[in-house]
Design a protein around this motif. Structure first.
Motif, PDB file in Angstrom:
ATOM      1  N   ALA A 189      -2.668   7.959  -4.578  1.00 23.88           N
ATOM      2  CA  ALA A 189      -1.753   8.868  -3.883  1.00 23.88           C
ATOM      3  C   ALA A 189      -2.310   9.257  -2.516  1.00 23.88           C
ATOM      4  N   HIS A 190      -3.625   9.146  -2.350  1.00 21.91           N
ATOM      5  CA  HIS A 190      -4.274   9.504  -1.086  1.00 21.91           C
ATOM      6  C   HIS A 190      -4.800   8.275  -0.353  1.00 21.91           C
ATOM      7  N   MET A 191      -4.344   7.108  -0.774  1.00 24.26           N
ATOM      8  CA  MET A 191      -4.814   5.860  -0.187  1.00 24.26           C
ATOM      9  C   MET A 191      -4.194   5.652   1.203  1.00 24.26           C
ATOM     10  N   HIS A 192      -4.957   5.074   2.106  1.00 22.57           N
ATOM     11  CA  HIS A 192      -4.407   4.712   3.405  1.00 22.57           C
ATOM     12  C   HIS A 192      -5.070   3.423   3.881  1.00 22.57           C
ATOM     13  N   CYS A 206       2.415   6.735  -6.858  1.00 15.62           N
ATOM     14  CA  CYS A 206       1.407   7.665  -7.384  1.00 15.62           C
ATOM     15  C   CYS A 206       1.713   9.104  -6.981  1.00 15.62           C
ATOM     16  N   ASP A 207       2.242   9.259  -5.789  1.00 15.12           N
ATOM     17  CA  ASP A 207       2.573  10.603  -5.314  1.00 15.12           C
ATOM     18  C   ASP A 207       3.728  11.203  -6.103  1.00 15.12           C
ATOM     19  N   SER A 208       4.650  10.363  -6.584  1.00 10.40           N
ATOM     20  CA  SER A 208       5.824  10.846  -7.315  1.00 10.40           C
ATOM     21  C   SER A 208       5.668  10.761  -8.832  1.00 10.40           C
ATOM     22  N   GLY A 209       4.488  10.335  -9.299  1.00  7.59           N
ATOM     23  CA  GLY A 209       4.250  10.265 -10.745  1.00  7.59           C
ATOM     24  C   GLY A 209       4.936   9.105 -11.433  1.00  7.59           C
ATOM     25  N   ASP A 210       5.235   8.067 -10.707  1.00  6.47           N
ATOM     26  CA  ASP A 210       5.889   6.891 -11.282  1.00  6.47           C
ATOM     27  C   ASP A 210       4.909   6.154 -12.187  1.00  6.47           C
ATOM     28  N   GLU A 211       5.419   5.590 -13.280  1.00  8.57           N
ATOM     29  CA  GLU A 211       4.559   4.891 -14.247  1.00  8.57           C
ATOM     30  C   GLU A 211       3.947   3.623 -13.668  1.00  8.57           C
ATOM     31  N   ARG A 212       4.486   3.139 -12.560  1.00  7.16           N
ATOM     32  CA  ARG A 212       3.940   1.939 -11.931  1.00  7.16           C
ATOM     33  C   ARG A 212       2.700   2.228 -11.081  1.00  7.16           C
ATOM     34  N   CYS A 213       2.297   3.481 -11.002  1.00  4.01           N
ATOM     35  CA  CYS A 213       1.076   3.851 -10.286  1.00  4.01           C
ATOM     36  C   CYS A 213      -0.135   3.332 -11.059  1.00  4.01           C
ATOM     37  N   SER A 214      -0.954   2.525 -10.414  1.00  3.30           N
ATOM     38  CA  SER A 214      -2.101   1.920 -11.100  1.00  3.30           C
ATOM     39  C   SER A 214      -3.324   2.823 -11.138  1.00  3.30           C
ATOM     40  N   VAL A 231       0.836  -1.207   0.000  1.00  2.00           N
ATOM     41  CA  VAL A 231       0.000   0.000   0.000  1.00  2.00           C
ATOM     42  C   VAL A 231       0.865   1.248   0.000  1.00  2.00           C
ATOM     43  N   TYR A 232       1.845   1.286   0.901  1.00  2.00           N
ATOM     44  CA  TYR A 232       2.704   2.464   1.002  1.00  2.00           C
ATOM     45  C   TYR A 232       3.561   2.653  -0.248  1.00  2.00           C
ATOM     46  N   GLN A 233       4.002   1.543  -0.828  1.00  2.00           N
ATOM     47  CA  GLN A 233       4.796   1.627  -2.052  1.00  2.00           C
ATOM     48  C   GLN A 233       3.958   2.207  -3.188  1.00  2.00           C
ATOM     49  N   GLN A 234       2.724   1.702  -3.332  1.00  2.00           N
ATOM     50  CA  GLN A 234       1.841   2.199  -4.377  1.00  2.00           C
ATOM     51  C   GLN A 234       1.531   3.675  -4.180  1.00  2.00           C
ATOM     52  N   ARG A 235       1.291   4.066  -2.950  1.00  4.53           N
ATOM     53  CA  ARG A 235       0.999   5.468  -2.663  1.00  4.53           C
ATOM     54  C   ARG A 235       2.187   6.360  -3.033  1.00  4.53           C
ATOM     55  N   CYS A 236       3.381   5.874  -2.756  1.00  5.79           N
ATOM     56  CA  CYS A 236       4.591   6.629  -3.100  1.00  5.79           C
ATOM     57  C   CYS A 236       4.735   6.760  -4.610  1.00  5.79           C
TER      58      CYS A 236
END
Length: 303
Positions: free
Chosen positions: A154-157, A141-149, A134-139
């Motif tokens: 970015a606001h997930m918790h 998305c927050d940094s604009g990485d292409e691995r963001c689904s 979860v934290y990896q995915q949030r990071c």
């Protein structure tokens, strides 16, 4: 340490003794002795004079070397890893950029979790394999990485531990009885930590008082937990700071979420000590008094 000094001093003295012997053997070749009268007494006097000068020079050299060694022993050069003093937060680790500057980057890999007990449910009601994922995915998305689904991630918790499930509805009677159950739970947790000697000295005294004075039982436990949750010591608890108390209980106590929501009476996404007391049906003045005592004894807790 004293043995080390003796070894160093003896080693340096032995070295200087060898050098001194060589210098005395060669003294007849020195230019300033070429014109000396064959008078043996004058020769010995000059030889003794030069030996004294050399002794002083050697003593100074030894003193300087010992001082240097002592300085290095007392003040060793310690290389500090810049990443050790750079917090990065959940889902991030510190790495050196170009071997010069520390920076926080998204955690590259999360362990493969096969145990369903590691699953977590997010606020989007989605089950993830672990909190790390979860934290990896949030990071990402927050940094604009292409691995963001999903950009919303970015606001997930994490909402609670375990796989997502259909929550039970908290009925009116359940909600009415929940403050009592919550007070019992807080005191039992405080008592358990005290038995394991995991409370600070002041909280240990508060727990002991709660054991012997039932009028203090609920207020002491409530203040302890509220201070424990107030991580940034700003005299209020945010919804994020409520995570340690909410996540473990959601799957067990179906009223915990609506209960905590109801504590935020002015809907500012923060819970003050007075609001916390009202939720637990405790006297606000008593809680403030308890809180002031904590602040005086441990000012670092409440700022």
């Amino acid at each position: 340490m004293r043995s080390l000094w003796l070894l160093l001093a003896l080693g340096l003295l032995a070295l200087c003794h060898v050098q001194a012997s060589e210098e005395i053997d060669d003294i007849e070749s020195l230019d300033d002795l070429d014109d000396i009268d064959e008078n043996e007494e004058e020769y010995l006097r000059l030889l003794e004079e030069k030996a004294k000068i050399k002794d002083v020079e050697r003593e100074n050299e030894i003193a300087n070397k010992l001082a240097s060694v002592r300085h290095n022993l007392i003040n060793p050069v310690v290389e500090v890893d810049p990443c050790e003093t750079m917090p990065c937060g959940a889902g991030r680790i510190c790495q050196m950029k170009d071997n010069e500057t520390p920076e926080c980057v998204c955690i590259p890999e999360c362990p493969d979790e096969l145990d369903t007990r590691r699953h977590v449910c997010t606020n989007a009601n989605e089950t993830w394999s672990s909190d790390c994922a979860v934290y990896q995915q949030r990071c990402w998305c927050d940094s604009g990485d292409e691995r963001c689904s999903n950009p919303d991630n970015a606001h997930m918790h994490i909402d609670y531990y375990g796989s997502c499930h259909e929550p039970r509805k908290c009925g009116e009677e359940d909600m009415k009885d929940f403050p009592r159950r919550m007070r019992d739970w807080l005191f039992n947790v405080m008592r358990d930590l005290a038995e394991r000697d995991e409370l600070t000295e002041h909280y240990m005294q508060m727990e002991l008082e709660a054991e012997t004075n039932h009028s203090r039982r609920w207020s002491n436990a409530a203040v302890w937990k509220w201070c424990d949750l107030d991580g940034d010591t700003d005299r209020s608890v945010s919804r994020h700071e409520l995570f340690p108390i909410r996540a473990p209980l959601v799957s067990l106590e179906h009223c915990i979420a609506p209960f905590l929501e109801s504590c935020d009476s002015n809907n500012d996404h923060r819970i003050t000590l007075v609001e916390w007391g009202a939720c637990l049906e405790l006297d606000a003045d008593d809680l403030i008094e308890r809180c002031d005592e904590v602040q005086r004894s441990q000012p670092h807790l409440l700022g």
